[in-house]
Design a protein around this motif. Structure first.
Motif, mmCIF file in Angstrom:
data_model
loop_
_atom_site.group_PDB
_atom_site.id
_atom_site.type_symbol
_atom_site.label_atom_id
_atom_site.label_comp_id
_atom_site.label_asym_id
_atom_site.label_seq_id
_atom_site.Cartn_x
_atom_site.Cartn_y
_atom_site.Cartn_z
ATOM 1 N N VAL B 25 10.464 -39.340 1.493
ATOM 2 C CA VAL B 25 9.058 -38.950 1.460
ATOM 3 C C VAL B 25 8.254 -40.221 1.708
ATOM 4 C CG1 VAL B 25 7.213 -38.022 0.013
ATOM 5 C CG2 VAL B 25 9.531 -37.092 -0.168
ATOM 6 N N LYS B 26 7.437 -40.192 2.776
ATOM 7 C CA LYS B 26 6.732 -41.432 3.138
ATOM 8 C C LYS B 26 5.232 -41.237 3.185
ATOM 9 C CE LYS B 26 10.295 -43.941 5.469
ATOM 10 N NZ LYS B 26 10.880 -44.411 6.719
ATOM 11 N N ASN B 27 4.540 -41.950 2.322
ATOM 12 C CA ASN B 27 3.065 -41.934 2.286
ATOM 13 C C ASN B 27 2.485 -40.527 2.341
ATOM 14 O OD1 ASN B 27 3.943 -44.495 4.216
ATOM 15 N ND2 ASN B 27 2.553 -44.979 2.528
ATOM 16 N N LEU B 28 3.111 -39.627 1.624
ATOM 17 C CA LEU B 28 2.690 -38.225 1.668
ATOM 18 C C LEU B 28 1.358 -38.025 0.946
ATOM 19 C CD1 LEU B 28 3.866 -35.518 2.749
ATOM 20 C CD2 LEU B 28 4.610 -35.055 0.414
ATOM 21 N N THR B 72 2.275 -29.357 -6.350
ATOM 22 C CA THR B 72 1.777 -29.625 -5.003
ATOM 23 C C THR B 72 2.764 -30.489 -4.232
ATOM 24 O OG1 THR B 72 -0.473 -29.522 -5.855
ATOM 25 C CG2 THR B 72 -0.186 -30.495 -3.690
ATOM 26 N N LEU B 73 3.271 -31.528 -4.891
ATOM 27 C CA LEU B 73 4.236 -32.399 -4.218
ATOM 28 C C LEU B 73 5.468 -31.598 -3.806
ATOM 29 C CD1 LEU B 73 5.255 -35.115 -3.263
ATOM 30 C CD2 LEU B 73 5.884 -35.689 -5.603
ATOM 31 N N GLY B 74 5.990 -30.777 -4.724
ATOM 32 C CA GLY B 74 7.166 -29.958 -4.408
ATOM 33 C C GLY B 74 6.907 -29.046 -3.214
ATOM 34 N N ARG B 75 5.745 -28.458 -3.181
ATOM 35 C CA ARG B 75 5.428 -27.527 -2.090
ATOM 36 C C ARG B 75 5.177 -28.240 -0.772
ATOM 37 N NH1 ARG B 75 2.289 -22.403 -4.557
ATOM 38 N NH2 ARG B 75 3.915 -21.983 -6.085
ATOM 39 N N SER B 76 4.580 -29.417 -0.842
ATOM 40 C CA SER B 76 4.341 -30.152 0.400
ATOM 41 C C SER B 76 5.653 -30.593 1.019
ATOM 42 C CB SER B 76 3.474 -31.388 0.146
ATOM 43 O OG SER B 76 2.350 -31.042 -0.594
ATOM 44 N N ILE B 77 6.615 -30.956 0.178
ATOM 45 C CA ILE B 77 7.906 -31.383 0.709
ATOM 46 C C ILE B 77 8.555 -30.234 1.472
ATOM 47 C CG2 ILE B 77 10.258 -32.107 0.078
ATOM 48 C CD1 ILE B 77 9.021 -33.702 -2.231
ATOM 49 N N LEU B 78 8.427 -29.016 0.968
ATOM 50 C CA LEU B 78 9.014 -27.860 1.647
ATOM 51 C C LEU B 78 8.107 -27.327 2.755
ATOM 52 C CD1 LEU B 78 10.744 -25.617 -1.020
ATOM 53 C CD2 LEU B 78 11.407 -27.809 -0.086
ATOM 54 N N ARG B 79 6.966 -27.963 2.942
ATOM 55 C CA ARG B 79 5.953 -27.504 3.912
ATOM 56 C C ARG B 79 5.475 -26.092 3.618
ATOM 57 N NH1 ARG B 79 6.592 -28.667 10.242
ATOM 58 N NH2 ARG B 79 4.789 -27.299 10.352
ATOM 59 N N ARG B 87 4.937 -38.333 5.915
ATOM 60 C CA ARG B 87 6.119 -37.727 6.513
ATOM 61 C C ARG B 87 7.146 -37.320 5.469
ATOM 62 N NH1 ARG B 87 8.526 -41.537 10.731
ATOM 63 N NH2 ARG B 87 7.804 -43.144 9.296
ATOM 64 N N VAL B 88 7.880 -36.252 5.788
ATOM 65 C CA VAL B 88 9.022 -35.848 4.985
ATOM 66 C C VAL B 88 10.208 -35.806 5.930
ATOM 67 C CG1 VAL B 88 10.053 -34.020 3.596
ATOM 68 C CG2 VAL B 88 7.591 -34.462 3.438
ATOM 69 N N ILE B 89 11.184 -36.645 5.651
ATOM 70 C CA ILE B 89 12.332 -36.740 6.553
ATOM 71 C C ILE B 89 13.558 -36.170 5.853
ATOM 72 C CG2 ILE B 89 13.805 -38.352 7.817
ATOM 73 C CD1 ILE B 89 11.178 -40.139 7.888
ATOM 74 N N PHE B 90 14.064 -35.064 6.398
ATOM 75 C CA PHE B 90 15.200 -34.379 5.792
ATOM 76 C C PHE B 90 16.425 -34.638 6.642
ATOM 77 C CE2 PHE B 90 18.071 -30.885 5.040
ATOM 78 C CZ PHE B 90 17.931 -30.594 3.685
ATOM 79 N N SER B 91 17.455 -35.242 6.082
ATOM 80 C CA SER B 91 18.657 -35.609 6.835
ATOM 81 C C SER B 91 18.303 -36.253 8.168
ATOM 82 C CB SER B 91 19.516 -34.380 7.119
ATOM 83 O OG SER B 91 20.097 -33.913 5.955
ATOM 84 N N GLY B 92 17.366 -37.170 8.141
ATOM 85 C CA GLY B 92 17.026 -37.914 9.346
ATOM 86 C C GLY B 92 16.015 -37.249 10.263
ATOM 87 N N VAL B 93 15.644 -35.999 9.983
ATOM 88 C CA VAL B 93 14.702 -35.301 10.867
ATOM 89 C C VAL B 93 13.328 -35.188 10.190
ATOM 90 C CG1 VAL B 93 14.228 -33.138 12.089
ATOM 91 C CG2 VAL B 93 16.587 -33.959 11.845
#
Ligand SMILES: Nc1ncnc2c1ncn2[C@@H]1O[C@H](COP(=O)(O)OP(=O)(O)OP(=O)(O)O)[C@@H](O)[C@H]1O
Ligand SMILES: Nc1ncnc2c1ncn2[C@@H]1O[C@H](COP(=O)(O)OP(=O)(O)O)[C@@H](O)[C@H]1O
Ligand code: SF4
Ligand code: SF4
Ligand SMILES: [Mg+2]
Ligand SMILES: [Mg+2]
Lengths: 335, 342
Positions: B25-28, B72-79, B87-93
Motif C-alpha cells: 500500500v503506497k501513499n494511499l 475505509t482503509l480496508g475498503r480502499s485496498i479492495l477498491r 497505489r495498491v499493489i497486489f502480487s506485483g500488479v
C-alpha cells in the motif's frame, strides 16, 4: 439495623409474547450492601437488564413480575404506592443506559433536563440555585465549560459526553444505588476508560452502591466487589470478584474465563464454549446450560440443579457440587 | 494467526516474510466530500497518506478508535471505494489502475467479512443461494452437482450443518450467521480477506469459536488477513503485526508482541492501558493513562501531529511539523517526533 441496601428474593419476570411465555428472569435471589459495586455478567438475553429494570419498576406489558420480592432499604418495592415509587425511582435508585439518547430528550437543552432531575429531587428551588447545582453536576462529571454546555442540545454532544450528562442527571437525586446497564459498550476504549474512571471517582466521593451490567469481564474485574453470573434467566454463580476469577466453579463461568484471549498463550488455540446461546422459549427441562456443558450428567438433563454454597462463599447452581453425587455419574457431552 | 513454528524466532520470521510481500500500500489516500453542518462543502480525509506492506500468510491487525479510518482503509485496498490517490499493489500488479474486467479477477482473490453478519446477508436467499452466488459470479462450479457438493463442503468447513443449506439467515444465531459470511468469503478461493470487526457483534461466549474458525481457514487455505478490530485483547491473540490508526494515519506498526511490550507512540501507550484487564489483581492495581478529550473531527484535524490535542507529551514542534512515519528498530514504524525518547 439494616445491613442490606437491596434484597431480591426469588424474582421471576416473564414476557407474554405471541410465541409464548418468555421467562426472562426465572427465580433469582441476591443482596447488595450499601456502597458496594456488584457486577452482573452473562450473555445477551440472559436477563441482566430485565432483572435490573424490575428494581426501578420499569417492566411494562407484555412483561410482568410474576413472583418474588424486591426489598430496598427495608421497603418492599412491589407494595409501594404510585407516589412512593415516583420518589423512589430517581432519588433512591437511578439508572444509566448503554444508549444515552434513550433518556435524553432531543428537543430540550441539557440544562433543562438536568434541572428537571433536580426539581424531581428537591421540589421548588430558585433559578440561581438550579443553575449553580447544574454547573456543579456537569463539573463533577468532567464536562468543560459547563455554563455554555447547559444551553446546548443533546445532538451537539458526542457519545462519551452524552454518557457524562446522563451520569450527571442520575446523580442529581443523590441516589443510594446507581444501576449502570452496559454504560460503555457503545464507546471507544479510551472514552470507556474515562467513563469508568469517572464512575469509580464518583462512587468514592458519594459512597453510593453500583450495579454494573456488562458482558466485558475486564470491566467487572476492575470495578466490582462482587459478581453475579447469569445464564438463561438464572444466577448460575455468585461470589467475590477475586474468587470468581481465581476459582470459578460453574462450567459456564469457567468456560467464559477460559475462552478469553491471553497473551501468555499466544499461538495456542482459544478454548471456546461449544454450541449456541439459549432459546428462552424452549428452555431445557433441567439445567439450562446442559446442551453446552462438557460436564453434563444424566441428572442435569431432567432436573434443575440446586444451589450450593462453597467454603469460600460462592453460591453455584450446578449438580457437580452436590456432595451426595458419586463420581461415576455418566457424562453425556465430551468436554 | 501464527501457529507457525518459525514465527517464534523473530529474525527468521522477519526475513522469511519480508521476501513475500502480498500487498503493497503506497501513499494511499481516501477522501470524501461532504456537506458540513453549516451546509458548506468540506473534505473528510478518512485515510490520509498511508504506506505499508502486508506479507503473505500473516494476520495484520488494524486498531484505533471509531472514525479513525480502519474500515475505509480496508475498503480502499479492495477498491470497494475508488482511492483518491496512491497505489495498491497486489502480487506485483497495481490494481488501482485496472479496468473493470481485469479487476474482477482480483476481486476474487480479495474478500471482505463484515462486522454485522445479518446486515450483510440477503434475507430472501437461502444459505445455499448465498454461498452458491459467490461460486456463480466467478464460475467456480463445473456442474449443478459440483455446485451442490462444493456448497456442502464449504458449510462443513466453517462448522455449519449441511442440513442448514436450505434455511434462511434469520433462522440462525449471530455466530452461525458469521459462519455463513465466512463460507461466502472463502467460496471463491481468495488469497486475502479483510475481516472487519468479525466478532464485535457476537456474544462473548461465541467469539472464541469464530476466531478459531478464522484461524483454521487461514491454516488450511493459506490465507492472509487484514484484521480490523477495536478489541485489543482479540488483536493481541490473533495478529502477527498490528497497525494503530489515528485520524486517517497509521501512527505505529510493529510485530504484535513488540507492540504490547514496547509501544513507542503515546497514543498506543494510552490505548493499551485503556484495555480492561480480566484479572482483578492486575486491574485494580495498575495505573492507567487516561487520555483527555475525544478524537477531533476529521474534517478539521489539528495541524502537525494529529494526536497533539490529546497527547500528554506534545511540544511546540508537534503543532508545526507532521511527524514522519519511520523505522525505530527493526520493523518498528512510528510517527512521533519523540519516538523512543519519551
Ligand atoms: N462514504 C463516506 N462518506 C463520507 N465520509 C465517510 C464515508 N465513509 C467514512 N467516512 C468518514 O471517514 C472517517 C473514517 O471512517 P471509517 O468508517 O473508516 O472509520 P473506522 O475506523 O472503521 O471506524 P469504526 O471503528 O467506527 O468502524 C470517519 O470520519 C467517517 O465518518
Ligand atoms: N419487551 C420485551 N418483550 C419481549 N421479550 C423481552 C422484552 N424485553 C426483554 N425480553 C426478553 O427477555 C430476555 C432477557 O432480556 P434482557 O434482560 O434484556 O437480557 P440481557 O440484558 O441479559 O441481554 C430476552 O430473551 C429478551 O428477548
Ligand atoms: S448442572 Fe450439569 S449441565 Fe448444568 S452446569 Fe452443572 S454439570 Fe453442567
Ligand atoms: S509528535 Fe508530539 S504530539 Fe504527536 S505523538 Fe509525538 S509527542 Fe505527541
Ligand atoms: Mg441488556
Ligand atoms: Mg469500521
Amino acid at each position: 439495623m439494616n445491613k442490606e441496601l437491596l434484597k431480591i428474593n426469588d424474582l421471576k419476570v416473564s414476557f407474554f409474547t405471541p410465541a409464548g411465555e418468555v421467562k426472562a428472569v426465572n427465580g433469582i435471589s441476591y443482596s447488595l450492601e450499601p456502597g458496594k459495586v456488584l457486577g452482573i455478567v452473562g450473555e445477551s438475553g440472559s436477563g441482566k437488564s430485565v432483572s435490573s429494570y424490575s428494581i426501578m419498576g420499569l417492566i411494562d406489558k407484555p412483561g410482568k413480575i410474576v413472583g418474588g420480592s424486591i426489598v430496598f432499604d427495608g421497603k418492599d418495592v412491589s407494595t409501594m404506592t404510585k407516589a412512593e415509587r415516583l420518589n423512589f425511582a430517581g432519588n433512591e435508585v437511578a439508572m444509566i443506559f448503554q444508549d444515552p439518547m434513550t433518556c435524553l430528550n432531543p428537543v430540550f437543552t441539557i440544562g433543562n433536563q438536568i434541572a428537571e432531575s433536580l426539581i424531581h429531587k428537591y421540589g421548588k428551588i430558585s433559578k440561581e440555585e438550579l443553575k449553580k447545582r447544574s454547573i456543579e453536576l456537569l463539573t463533577l462529571v468532567g464536562i468543560n465549560e459547563p455554563e455554555k454546555r447547559l444551553a446546548q442540545y443533546p445532538h451537539e454532544f458526542s457519545g462519551g459526553m452524552r454518557q457524562r450528562v446522563m451520569i450527571a442527571m442520575a446523580l442529581a437525586g443523590s441516589p443510594k444505588l446507581l444501576i449502570a446497564d452496559e454504560p460503555t459498550t457503545a464507546l471507544d476504549v479510551t472514552i470507556q476508560a474515562q467513563i469508568l474512571e469517572l464512575l469509580k471517582d464518583i462512587q468514592k466521593k458519594t459512597g453510593m452502591a453500583i450495579i454494573l451490567i456488562t458482558h466485558d469481564l475486564g470491566i467487572v474485574a476492575d470495578m466490582a466487589d462482587d459478581i453475579i453470573v447469569m445464564y438463561g434467566g438464572k444466577i448460575v454463580e455468585q461470589g467475590s470478584v477475586y474468587s470468581i476469577f481465581n476459582s470459578p466453579r460453574h462450567p459456564y463461568t469457567k468456560g467464559l474465563l477460559r475462552s478469553l484471549p491471553d497473551l501468555n498463550k499466544k499461538g495456542e488455540k482459544l478454548i471456546p464454549i461449544q454450541g449456541n446461546p439459549i432459546d428462552l422459549l424452549n428452555l431445557p427441562k433441567g439445567c439450562s446450560f446442559a446442551p453446552r456443558c462438557g460436564n453434563c450428567m444424566k441428572v442435569c438433563i431432567n432436573h434443575m440443579p440446586e444451589e450450593y454454597s462453597t467454603e469460600d462463599g460462592h453460591r453455584v447452581s450446578c449438580w457437580l457440587y452436590d456432595s451426595r453425587a458419586n463420581n461415576n455419574a455418566e457424562v453425556k457431552n465430551n468436554g | 494467526m501464527a501457529n507457525n513454528e518459525s514465527k517464534t524466532s523473530p529474525s527468521g520470521y522477519n526475513s522469511a516474510r519480508k521476501q513475500d510481500v502480498l500487498i503493497e500500500v503506497k501513499n494511499l489516500k481516501q477522501y470524501f466530500n461532504i456537506k458540513s453542518s453549516l451546509g458548506k462543502k468540506a473534505t473528510v480525509k478518512a485515510v490520509d497518506d498511508v504506506t505499508f506492506n502486508i506479507y503473505k500468510g500473516e494476520t495484520l491487525g488494524l486498531v484505533g478508535e471509531s472514525g479513525s479510518g480502519k474500515t475505509t482503509l480496508g475498503r480502499s485496498i479492495l477498491r470497494i471505494y475508488e482511492p483518491t490517490a496512491g497505489r495498491v499493489i497486489f502480487s506485483g500488479v497495481d490494481i488501482t489502475k485496472l479496468k473493470k474486467g481485469k479487476l474482477l479477477h482480483y476481486r476474487k482473490k480479495m474478500q471482505y467479512i463484515f462486522q454485522d453478519p445479518y446486515a450483510s446477508l440477503d434475507p430472501r436467499m437461502t444459505v445455499s443461494d448465498i454461498v452458491g452466488e459467490a461460486l456463480d459470479i466467478h464460475k467456480l462450479a463445473t456442474s449443478k452437482k459440483d455446485r451442490a457438493e462444493k456448497i456442502r463442503e464449504l458449510l462443513k468447513l466453517v462448522g455449519l450443518n449441511t442440513e442448514h443449506a436450505s434455511r434462511y439467515p434469520h433462522e440462525f444465531s449471530g455466530g452461525q450467521r458469521q459462519r455463513i459470511g465466512i463460507a461466502r468469503a472463502i467460496a471463491v478461493e481468495p488469497e486475502f480477506i479483510v475481516c472487519d470487526e468479525p466478532v464485535s457483534a457476537l456474544d462473548v461466549s461465541i467469539r472464541a469459536q469464530i476466531i478459531n474458525t478464522l484461524e483454521e481457514m487461514q491454516e488450511r487455505l493459506n490465507l492472509t488477513y487484514l484484521f480490523i478490530s477495536h478489541d485489543l485483547g482479540v488483536v493481541r491473540h490473533t495478529c502477527d503485526r498490528v497497525g494503530v490508526m489515528y485520524l486517517g494515519h497509521i501512527v505505529e506498526l510493529v510485530e504484535s508482541e513488540e507492540l504490547y511490550k514496547n509501544p513507542l507512540h503515546p497514543y498506543t501507550q494510552a490505548l493499551l492501558t485503556a484495555i480492561p484487564e480480566p484479572d482483578p489483581e492486575v486491574a485494580k492495581k495498575r495505573n492507567r493513562i487516561i487520555l483527555k478529550g475525544e478524537i477531533p473531527s476529521p474534517v478539521n484535524p489539528p495541524s502537525g501531529c494529529k494526536f497533539r490535542t490529546r497527547c500528554p507529551f506534545a511540544k511546540d514542534i508537534c503543532k508545526k511539523e507532521i511527524p514522519e512515519f519511520k523505522e525505530h528498530g527493526s520493523g518498528h514504524y512510528v510517527a512521533c517526533h519523540f519516538a523512543g525518547k519519551l
